[in-house]
Design a protein around this motif. Structure first.
Motif, mmCIF file in Angstrom:
data_model
loop_
_atom_site.group_PDB
_atom_site.id
_atom_site.type_symbol
_atom_site.label_atom_id
_atom_site.label_comp_id
_atom_site.label_asym_id
_atom_site.label_seq_id
_atom_site.Cartn_x
_atom_site.Cartn_y
_atom_site.Cartn_z
ATOM 1 N N GLY A 1 0.785 -1.228 0.000
ATOM 2 C CA GLY A 1 0.000 0.000 0.000
ATOM 3 C C GLY A 1 0.816 1.278 0.000
ATOM 4 N N THR A 2 2.140 1.165 -0.009
ATOM 5 C CA THR A 2 2.973 2.365 -0.059
ATOM 6 C C THR A 2 3.152 2.806 -1.508
ATOM 7 O OG1 THR A 2 5.009 1.060 -0.117
ATOM 8 C CG2 THR A 2 4.213 1.763 2.053
ATOM 9 N N PRO A 3 3.381 4.102 -1.724
ATOM 10 C CA PRO A 3 3.532 4.619 -3.093
ATOM 11 C C PRO A 3 4.689 3.958 -3.845
ATOM 12 C CG PRO A 3 3.233 6.404 -1.536
ATOM 13 C CD PRO A 3 3.427 5.165 -0.724
ATOM 14 N N SER A 4 4.499 3.822 -5.149
ATOM 15 C CA SER A 4 5.508 3.213 -6.018
ATOM 16 C C SER A 4 5.516 3.948 -7.348
ATOM 17 C CB SER A 4 5.174 1.745 -6.249
ATOM 18 O OG SER A 4 5.989 1.195 -7.257
ATOM 19 N N GLY A 5 6.561 4.661 -7.618
ATOM 20 C CA GLY A 5 6.672 5.323 -8.911
ATOM 21 C C GLY A 5 6.051 6.699 -8.949
ATOM 22 N N LYS A 6 6.088 7.281 -10.131
ATOM 23 C CA LYS A 6 5.617 8.646 -10.337
ATOM 24 C C LYS A 6 4.098 8.682 -10.521
ATOM 25 C CE LYS A 6 9.825 9.977 -12.765
ATOM 26 N NZ LYS A 6 10.398 10.433 -14.037
ATOM 27 N N PRO A 7 3.468 9.768 -10.090
ATOM 28 C CA PRO A 7 2.033 9.926 -10.340
ATOM 29 C C PRO A 7 1.741 9.970 -11.841
ATOM 30 C CG PRO A 7 2.785 11.468 -8.667
ATOM 31 C CD PRO A 7 4.017 10.846 -9.267
ATOM 32 N N LEU A 8 0.540 9.535 -12.204
ATOM 33 C CA LEU A 8 0.127 9.466 -13.600
ATOM 34 C C LEU A 8 -1.227 10.152 -13.769
ATOM 35 C CD1 LEU A 8 0.734 5.635 -13.945
ATOM 36 C CD2 LEU A 8 2.206 7.395 -14.915
ATOM 37 N N VAL A 9 -1.465 10.666 -14.953
ATOM 38 C CA VAL A 9 -2.797 11.180 -15.281
ATOM 39 C C VAL A 9 -3.564 10.040 -15.954
ATOM 40 C CG1 VAL A 9 -4.122 12.831 -16.636
ATOM 41 C CG2 VAL A 9 -1.983 13.544 -15.537
ATOM 42 N N ALA A 10 -4.778 9.787 -15.442
ATOM 43 C CA ALA A 10 -5.585 8.682 -15.969
ATOM 44 C C ALA A 10 -7.001 9.159 -16.257
ATOM 45 C CB ALA A 10 -5.630 7.538 -14.950
ATOM 46 N N VAL A 11 -7.617 8.595 -17.259
ATOM 47 C CA VAL A 11 -9.035 8.858 -17.485
ATOM 48 C C VAL A 11 -9.816 7.964 -16.535
ATOM 49 C CG1 VAL A 11 -8.748 9.531 -19.890
ATOM 50 C CG2 VAL A 11 -9.296 7.180 -19.325
ATOM 51 N N ASP A 12 -10.926 8.485 -16.052
ATOM 52 C CA ASP A 12 -11.747 7.756 -15.086
ATOM 53 C C ASP A 12 -12.989 7.225 -15.792
ATOM 54 O OD1 ASP A 12 -12.945 6.798 -12.774
ATOM 55 O OD2 ASP A 12 -13.817 8.742 -12.307
ATOM 56 N N SER A 13 -13.130 5.910 -15.834
ATOM 57 C CA SER A 13 -14.307 5.325 -16.489
ATOM 58 C C SER A 13 -15.304 4.768 -15.501
ATOM 59 C CB SER A 13 -13.866 4.226 -17.469
ATOM 60 O OG SER A 13 -13.318 3.134 -16.774
ATOM 61 N N VAL A 14 -15.040 4.948 -14.175
ATOM 62 C CA VAL A 14 -15.911 4.321 -13.180
ATOM 63 C C VAL A 14 -16.423 5.268 -12.099
ATOM 64 C CG1 VAL A 14 -14.921 2.026 -13.509
ATOM 65 C CG2 VAL A 14 -13.902 3.569 -11.840
ATOM 66 N N GLY A 15 -16.087 6.546 -12.160
ATOM 67 C CA GLY A 15 -16.565 7.495 -11.159
ATOM 68 C C GLY A 15 -15.766 7.477 -9.870
ATOM 69 N N ALA A 16 -14.456 7.274 -9.955
ATOM 70 C CA ALA A 16 -13.594 7.263 -8.766
ATOM 71 C C ALA A 16 -13.459 8.671 -8.193
ATOM 72 C CB ALA A 16 -12.219 6.707 -9.128
#
Length: 96
Positions: free
Chosen positions: A34-49
Motif C-alpha cells: 500500500g505504499t507509493p511506487s513510482g511517479k504519479p500518472l494522469v488517468a481517465v476515469d471510467s468508473v466514477g472514482a
C-alpha cells in the motif's frame, strides 16, 4: 493492470475532442503493502472514482477501450474501484 490511489484531479478547458466529457484524475501507483511506487500518472476515469480511493488501472492500448469514442489518446485508465485487497499472507485490507 495495477493498483493505485487517486491523489488529485486535472482540469483542462481544452482537450482532444475524443476526451470531451471525460474526467481526468491523478493516480499514484501502489506497492503490495500500500505504499507509493513510482511517479504519479494522469488517468481517465471510467468508473466514477474520487479523491483518496484505491483503484485498479490499465496502461497502454487497452486504456482507451472503456471510452465511448474509439481511438482516444489515452495511456492510462481507471477501470475499477477496489473494495478490499487480499494479500497472499495476512489479513484482508479494506480500501474504503
Amino acid at each position: 493492470m495495477f493498483i493505485a490511489r487517486v491523489v488529485g484531479k486535472v482540469v483542462a478547458t481544452r482537450k482532444d475532442e475524443k476526451l470531451e466529457g471525460v474526467k481526468l484524475l491523478i493516480i499514484e501507483p501502489l506497492k503490495r503493502d500500500g505504499t507509493p511506487s513510482g511517479k504519479p500518472l494522469v488517468a481517465v476515469d471510467s468508473v466514477g472514482a474520487g479523491a483518496g480511493e484505491i483503484v485498479h488501472a490499465v496502461k497502454g492500448r487497452e486504456a482507451s477501450l472503456p471510452l465511448p469514442k474509439a481511438g482516444a489518446p489515452v495511456d492510462v485508465a481507471i477501470v475499477g474501484i477496489v473494495d478490499r485487497i487480499f494479500p497472499d499472507e495476512g489479513t484482508p485490507r479494506s480500501c474504503r
